[in-house]
Design a protein around this motif. Structure first.
Motif, mmCIF file in Angstrom:
data_model
loop_
_atom_site.group_PDB
_atom_site.id
_atom_site.type_symbol
_atom_site.label_atom_id
_atom_site.label_comp_id
_atom_site.label_asym_id
_atom_site.label_seq_id
_atom_site.Cartn_x
_atom_site.Cartn_y
_atom_site.Cartn_z
ATOM 1 N N THR A 149 0.860 -1.179 0.000
ATOM 2 C CA THR A 149 0.000 0.000 0.000
ATOM 3 C C THR A 149 0.898 1.230 0.000
ATOM 4 O O THR A 149 2.098 1.136 0.283
ATOM 5 C CB THR A 149 -0.917 0.052 1.237
ATOM 6 O OG1 THR A 149 -0.087 0.180 2.415
ATOM 7 C CG2 THR A 149 -1.770 -1.191 1.348
ATOM 8 N N GLN A 208 -5.631 -9.034 -3.344
ATOM 9 C CA GLN A 208 -5.723 -7.661 -2.865
ATOM 10 C C GLN A 208 -7.169 -7.191 -2.766
ATOM 11 O O GLN A 208 -7.532 -6.437 -1.853
ATOM 12 C CB GLN A 208 -4.914 -6.731 -3.769
ATOM 13 C CG GLN A 208 -3.414 -6.977 -3.740
ATOM 14 C CD GLN A 208 -2.815 -6.763 -2.371
ATOM 15 O OE1 GLN A 208 -2.872 -7.656 -1.517
ATOM 16 N NE2 GLN A 208 -2.243 -5.598 -2.147
ATOM 17 N N ARG A 213 -7.185 -4.033 -0.430
ATOM 18 C CA ARG A 213 -5.920 -3.318 -0.555
ATOM 19 C C ARG A 213 -5.638 -2.966 -2.011
ATOM 20 O O ARG A 213 -6.475 -3.168 -2.879
ATOM 21 C CB ARG A 213 -4.789 -4.157 0.051
ATOM 22 C CG ARG A 213 -4.931 -4.314 1.560
ATOM 23 C CD ARG A 213 -3.941 -5.310 2.109
ATOM 24 N NE ARG A 213 -2.602 -4.747 2.212
ATOM 25 C CZ ARG A 213 -2.144 -4.114 3.289
ATOM 26 N NH1 ARG A 213 -2.941 -3.928 4.329
ATOM 27 N NH2 ARG A 213 -0.909 -3.673 3.326
ATOM 28 N N MET A 214 -4.465 -2.469 -2.261
ATOM 29 C CA MET A 214 -4.126 -1.891 -3.549
ATOM 30 C C MET A 214 -3.421 -2.900 -4.451
ATOM 31 O O MET A 214 -2.562 -3.658 -4.008
ATOM 32 C CB MET A 214 -3.209 -0.686 -3.322
ATOM 33 C CG MET A 214 -2.818 0.064 -4.572
ATOM 34 S SD MET A 214 -1.841 1.533 -4.123
ATOM 35 C CE MET A 214 -1.558 2.230 -5.732
ATOM 36 N N CYS A 254 -3.953 8.296 -6.126
ATOM 37 C CA CYS A 254 -3.784 7.401 -4.975
ATOM 38 C C CYS A 254 -2.954 8.070 -3.883
ATOM 39 O O CYS A 254 -3.273 7.957 -2.694
ATOM 40 C CB CYS A 254 -3.114 6.106 -5.414
ATOM 41 S SG CYS A 254 -4.121 5.057 -6.476
ATOM 42 N N TRP A 258 -4.191 8.888 -0.132
ATOM 43 C CA TRP A 258 -3.486 8.364 1.042
ATOM 44 C C TRP A 258 -3.105 9.495 1.999
ATOM 45 O O TRP A 258 -3.279 9.388 3.215
ATOM 46 C CB TRP A 258 -2.239 7.612 0.597
ATOM 47 C CG TRP A 258 -1.489 7.003 1.741
ATOM 48 C CD1 TRP A 258 -0.421 7.532 2.402
ATOM 49 C CD2 TRP A 258 -1.788 5.761 2.393
ATOM 50 N NE1 TRP A 258 -0.013 6.698 3.405
ATOM 51 C CE2 TRP A 258 -0.834 5.600 3.425
ATOM 52 C CE3 TRP A 258 -2.742 4.775 2.179
ATOM 53 C CZ2 TRP A 258 -0.826 4.487 4.257
ATOM 54 C CZ3 TRP A 258 -2.730 3.659 2.996
ATOM 55 C CH2 TRP A 258 -1.790 3.523 4.028
#
Length: 277
Positions: A149, A208, A213-214, A254, A258
């Motif tokens: 991530t 994922q 998740r990524m 992204c 984040w």
């Protein structure tokens, strides 16, 4: 946008801008890749060296105008590990300027060149690269292997100095499967066995997705944008978009997300390293 697997540490040379790979990277291969991305309404991040932003200015500008992100891939796609800090800083600034001149926007992200002979060729940085990227206003580093991530690459705990770093995995990089022979295929190469990459994409994405998740993938137009390979990508993207709650975003999007969800002011709890010189 990698042009050749024969790039040496000094970076791109004139011979690297001619030949079949270069033609595919900016011609039919890129057109095929963009056609697939357009059909799925996907905007991607294209990592571009400064010299390519100048030499192929029209194509790079078209990518930006179509909504794709243009990130930096070095000044000449070179290895910075032996550069003095002042020289590396000049090249960072020159790269940002060249891409900004072509696209109208300075790049937010920086990607490193995998060094030849590295066991895990994730992209090279010097001891000074991340500090310089922060000083020069870059918003993220594009290739980190510390997590799957986004995470913070910390250069100094006091006062806190850190840069959002995007995950990279060579397991999802078309170059390592389609251009080099995987160890498991000693009787052939990725050219004859592209299904190994497709299988890796599917299993990695499924894992994922189940974890929330990524998943990231790295594509080279001159590699993926030919023959049956582009159909393989199309089939994979079709399966991905069938899932609910999948957000397909650029690296900058992204990184911004984040940073907004995990601001360093509240989420970085730093202490001096236990390691000493």
């Amino acid at each position: 946008m990698a042009l050749s697997t024969a790039i040496m540490p000094e970076g791109l040379l004139a011979r690297d801008l001619s030949g079949d790979d270069a033609e595919l990277a900016f011609g039919a291969g890129l057109d095929a890749l963009l056609d697939v991305l357009d059909r799925f309404d996907i905007r991607a991040t294209f990592a571009v060296p400064a010299v390519i932003a100048a030499v192929e200015a029209d194509r790079v500008r078209q990518l930006a105008e179509a909504g794709h992100e243009i990130a930096a891939l070095g000044f000449r796609h070179e290895d910075p590990t032996e550069l003095p800090p002042d020289v590396e800083r000049v090249r960072l600034r020159a790269t940002a300027y060249a891409i900004g001149e072509t696209t109208g926007n300075a790049p937010a992200g920086w990607y490193g060149l995998p060094r030849q002979g590295d066991r895990y060729a994730a992209g090279s940085v010097s001891p000074n690269t991340v500090d310089l990227l922060i000083d020069e206003g870059f918003e993220y580093l594009g290739n980190g292997m510390a997590d799957d991530t986004p995470h913070y690459w910390v250069t100094d705990p006091e006062p806190p100095k850190a840069l959002v770093t995007m995950p990279y995995s060579y397991h999802s990089d078309d170059q390592f499967f389609l251009q080099f022979p995987p160890l498991a295929l000693r009787g052939g190469s990725g050219i004859e066995h592209p299904d190994v990459l497709a299988s890796n994409w599917r299993s990695a994405f499924a894992a994922q997705y189940d974890r929330g998740r990524m998943f990231t993938m790295t594509l080279h137009p001159h590699i993926i944008g030919t023959l049956h390979r582009i159909r393989m990508l199309e089939e994979f993207l079709a399966s991905v978009t069938e899932n609910e709650d999948v957000w397909i975003a650029t690296a900058k999007q992204c990184a911004d997300h984040w940073r907004a969800q995990h601001p360093p002011e509240t989420h970085l709890r730093l202490e001096p390293s236990i390691w000493t010189e």
